[in-house]
Motif scaffolding. Sequence first.
Motif, PDB file in Angstrom:
ATOM      1  N   GLY A 137     -18.032   3.472 -13.001  1.00  0.00           N
ATOM      2  CA  GLY A 137     -17.976   4.141 -14.291  1.00  0.00           C
ATOM      3  C   GLY A 137     -16.895   5.200 -14.319  1.00  0.00           C
ATOM      4  N   GLU A 138     -16.739   5.922 -13.201  1.00  0.00           N
ATOM      5  CA  GLU A 138     -15.709   6.955 -13.123  1.00  0.00           C
ATOM      6  C   GLU A 138     -14.314   6.358 -13.278  1.00  0.00           C
ATOM      7  N   LEU A 139     -14.117   5.156 -12.733  1.00  0.00           N
ATOM      8  CA  LEU A 139     -12.820   4.494 -12.884  1.00  0.00           C
ATOM      9  C   LEU A 139     -12.500   4.207 -14.352  1.00  0.00           C
ATOM     10  N   PRO A 143      -8.139   8.102 -15.775  1.00  0.00           N
ATOM     11  CA  PRO A 143      -7.252   7.653 -14.692  1.00  0.00           C
ATOM     12  C   PRO A 143      -7.194   8.671 -13.566  1.00  0.00           C
ATOM     13  N   HIS A 144      -6.802   8.200 -12.392  1.00  0.00           N
ATOM     14  CA  HIS A 144      -6.693   9.079 -11.232  1.00  0.00           C
ATOM     15  C   HIS A 144      -5.351   8.851 -10.559  1.00  0.00           C
ATOM     16  N   THR A 145      -4.742   9.940 -10.136  1.00  0.00           N
ATOM     17  CA  THR A 145      -3.478   9.865  -9.412  1.00  0.00           C
ATOM     18  C   THR A 145      -3.752   9.605  -7.933  1.00  0.00           C
ATOM     19  N   TYR A 146      -3.181   8.527  -7.405  1.00  0.00           N
ATOM     20  CA  TYR A 146      -3.377   8.173  -6.003  1.00  0.00           C
ATOM     21  C   TYR A 146      -2.207   8.676  -5.162  1.00  0.00           C
ATOM     22  N   PRO A 147      -2.484   9.159  -3.949  1.00  0.00           N
ATOM     23  CA  PRO A 147      -1.411   9.631  -3.062  1.00  0.00           C
ATOM     24  C   PRO A 147      -0.704   8.454  -2.401  1.00  0.00           C
ATOM     25  N   GLN A 148       0.289   8.734  -1.587  1.00  0.00           N
ATOM     26  CA  GLN A 148       0.931   7.678  -0.817  1.00  0.00           C
ATOM     27  C   GLN A 148      -0.092   7.053   0.115  1.00  0.00           C
ATOM     28  N   THR A 149      -0.053   5.744   0.206  1.00  0.00           N
ATOM     29  CA  THR A 149      -1.074   5.002   0.950  1.00  0.00           C
ATOM     30  C   THR A 149      -1.151   5.440   2.414  1.00  0.00           C
ATOM     31  N   LYS A 150      -0.007   5.644   3.047  1.00  0.00           N
ATOM     32  CA  LYS A 150      -0.015   5.999   4.468  1.00  0.00           C
ATOM     33  C   LYS A 150      -0.707   7.349   4.697  1.00  0.00           C
ATOM     34  N   HIS A 151      -0.535   8.285   3.770  1.00  0.00           N
ATOM     35  CA  HIS A 151      -1.185   9.587   3.907  1.00  0.00           C
ATOM     36  C   HIS A 151      -2.689   9.476   3.676  1.00  0.00           C
ATOM     37  N   ALA A 152      -3.055   8.661   2.698  1.00  0.00           N
ATOM     38  CA  ALA A 152      -4.471   8.483   2.398  1.00  0.00           C
ATOM     39  C   ALA A 152      -5.200   7.820   3.564  1.00  0.00           C
ATOM     40  N   LEU A 153      -4.609   6.790   4.134  1.00  0.00           N
ATOM     41  CA  LEU A 153      -5.255   6.082   5.238  1.00  0.00           C
ATOM     42  C   LEU A 153      -5.305   6.945   6.497  1.00  0.00           C
ATOM     43  N   ALA A 154      -4.302   7.796   6.680  1.00  0.00           N
ATOM     44  CA  ALA A 154      -4.329   8.715   7.825  1.00  0.00           C
ATOM     45  C   ALA A 154      -5.489   9.685   7.680  1.00  0.00           C
ATOM     46  N   ALA A 155      -5.692  10.203   6.476  1.00  0.00           N
ATOM     47  CA  ALA A 155      -6.803  11.124   6.236  1.00  0.00           C
ATOM     48  C   ALA A 155      -8.143  10.432   6.445  1.00  0.00           C
ATOM     49  N   LEU A 156      -8.258   9.201   5.960  1.00  0.00           N
ATOM     50  CA  LEU A 156      -9.495   8.436   6.169  1.00  0.00           C
ATOM     51  C   LEU A 156      -9.749   8.206   7.652  1.00  0.00           C
ATOM     52  N   GLY A 157      -8.687   7.912   8.395  1.00  0.00           N
ATOM     53  CA  GLY A 157      -8.828   7.672   9.829  1.00  0.00           C
ATOM     54  C   GLY A 157      -9.314   8.905  10.569  1.00  0.00           C
ATOM     55  N   VAL A 158      -8.784  10.065  10.218  1.00  0.00           N
ATOM     56  CA  VAL A 158      -9.198  11.319  10.862  1.00  0.00           C
ATOM     57  C   VAL A 158     -10.672  11.600  10.577  1.00  0.00           C
ATOM     58  N   VAL A 159     -11.068  11.436   9.321  1.00  0.00           N
ATOM     59  CA  VAL A 159     -12.462  11.687   8.941  1.00  0.00           C
ATOM     60  C   VAL A 159     -13.393  10.688   9.631  1.00  0.00           C
ATOM     61  N   GLY A 160     -12.984   9.417   9.659  1.00  0.00           N
ATOM     62  CA  GLY A 160     -13.806   8.397  10.304  1.00  0.00           C
ATOM     63  C   GLY A 160     -13.978   8.658  11.789  1.00  0.00           C
ATOM     64  N   GLY A 208      -9.727   0.409  -4.859  1.00  0.00           N
ATOM     65  CA  GLY A 208      -9.795   1.478  -5.844  1.00  0.00           C
ATOM     66  C   GLY A 208      -8.446   1.726  -6.493  1.00  0.00           C
ATOM     67  N   ASP A 209      -7.391   1.708  -5.685  1.00  0.00           N
ATOM     68  CA  ASP A 209      -6.035   1.902  -6.199  1.00  0.00           C
ATOM     69  C   ASP A 209      -5.676   0.802  -7.200  1.00  0.00           C
ATOM     70  N   LYS A 210      -5.978  -0.439  -6.845  1.00  0.00           N
ATOM     71  CA  LYS A 210      -5.659  -1.572  -7.717  1.00  0.00           C
ATOM     72  C   LYS A 210      -6.463  -1.516  -9.016  1.00  0.00           C
ATOM     73  N   LEU A 211      -7.744  -1.211  -8.908  1.00  0.00           N
ATOM     74  CA  LEU A 211      -8.585  -1.143 -10.104  1.00  0.00           C
ATOM     75  C   LEU A 211      -8.119  -0.021 -11.032  1.00  0.00           C
ATOM     76  N   ASN A 212      -7.794   1.125 -10.440  1.00  0.00           N
ATOM     77  CA  ASN A 212      -7.303   2.250 -11.235  1.00  0.00           C
ATOM     78  C   ASN A 212      -6.024   1.870 -11.983  1.00  0.00           C
ATOM     79  N   SER A 213      -5.116   1.205 -11.284  1.00  0.00           N
ATOM     80  CA  SER A 213      -3.853   0.793 -11.905  1.00  0.00           C
ATOM     81  C   SER A 213      -4.079  -0.258 -12.977  1.00  0.00           C
ATOM     82  N   HIS A 214      -4.995  -1.196 -12.703  1.00  0.00           N
ATOM     83  CA  HIS A 214      -5.260  -2.267 -13.658  1.00  0.00           C
ATOM     84  C   HIS A 214      -5.872  -1.726 -14.948  1.00  0.00           C
TER      85      HIS A 214
END
Length: 228
Positions: A137-139, A143-160, A208-214
């Motif tokens: 529903g939030e999507l 709209p939401h601004t997405y960061p660069q993919t490499k930065h986002a995945l790095a942050a996810l990796g650190v948290v995980g 999420g990135d694809k759905l937001n863009s679509h």
Amino acid sequence: MTSTLRRVYHITAFSWYAFTVKTLAAKDGEELPPGIFIYGGPWKYLTFLNLLLQMTFFGLATVNDLQPWKKSESILNRCKDLLFSVFAFPVGMFVVLLFWTIFAYDRELVYPATIDTFFPPWMNHAMHTFVLPVLLGELLVQPHTYPQTKHALAALGVVGLSYLCGIIWVYLSVGIWVYPLLGHFSTSGLMGFFFFNMSVLTLLYLLGDKLNSHVWSKGRPRMTTKAK
């Protein structure tokens, strides 16, 4: 969607998560099944941390809706988008999908039947089901601004990785796995399971990135929702 309806959606979602978190936290200290809240209480469960994450995001979204100045350029708006795109959406979807997949295979591995006595069905669904439609529903509401993919995945990796270290710390401290499923893995199996989960999180972030863009690029050629 009008700004009024968007505000109502965010306020309703925040209130729902605040109520759920308060209800779940109140269980700490009650006579629960052995090992459920030992050493860390509900804080060691990804489900509870995800509820806090969702509550924080919708709280920020609510405050952002009430800002009198231009929202698209505010620091709060950028923080809100970052929190949703990198963490709230992929982690929330991950919790729902992984929980019900394991539950369907053998619920004792993730949510033993003894818990049903203490947590009514509505609370189970509040933690593991309703998160998905609320995120979808939030999507749709903005709209939401997405960061660069490499930065986002790095942050996810650190948290995980941080969460994995927390799980291992609990096991080394009290000899109990946060989730019974983990006790069936060898060391190499545990690492393989971790990397599998991170792969799923990566795919959910990209989804999420694809759905937001679509949703928000269709019919809106001038809108940019991807950070450069």
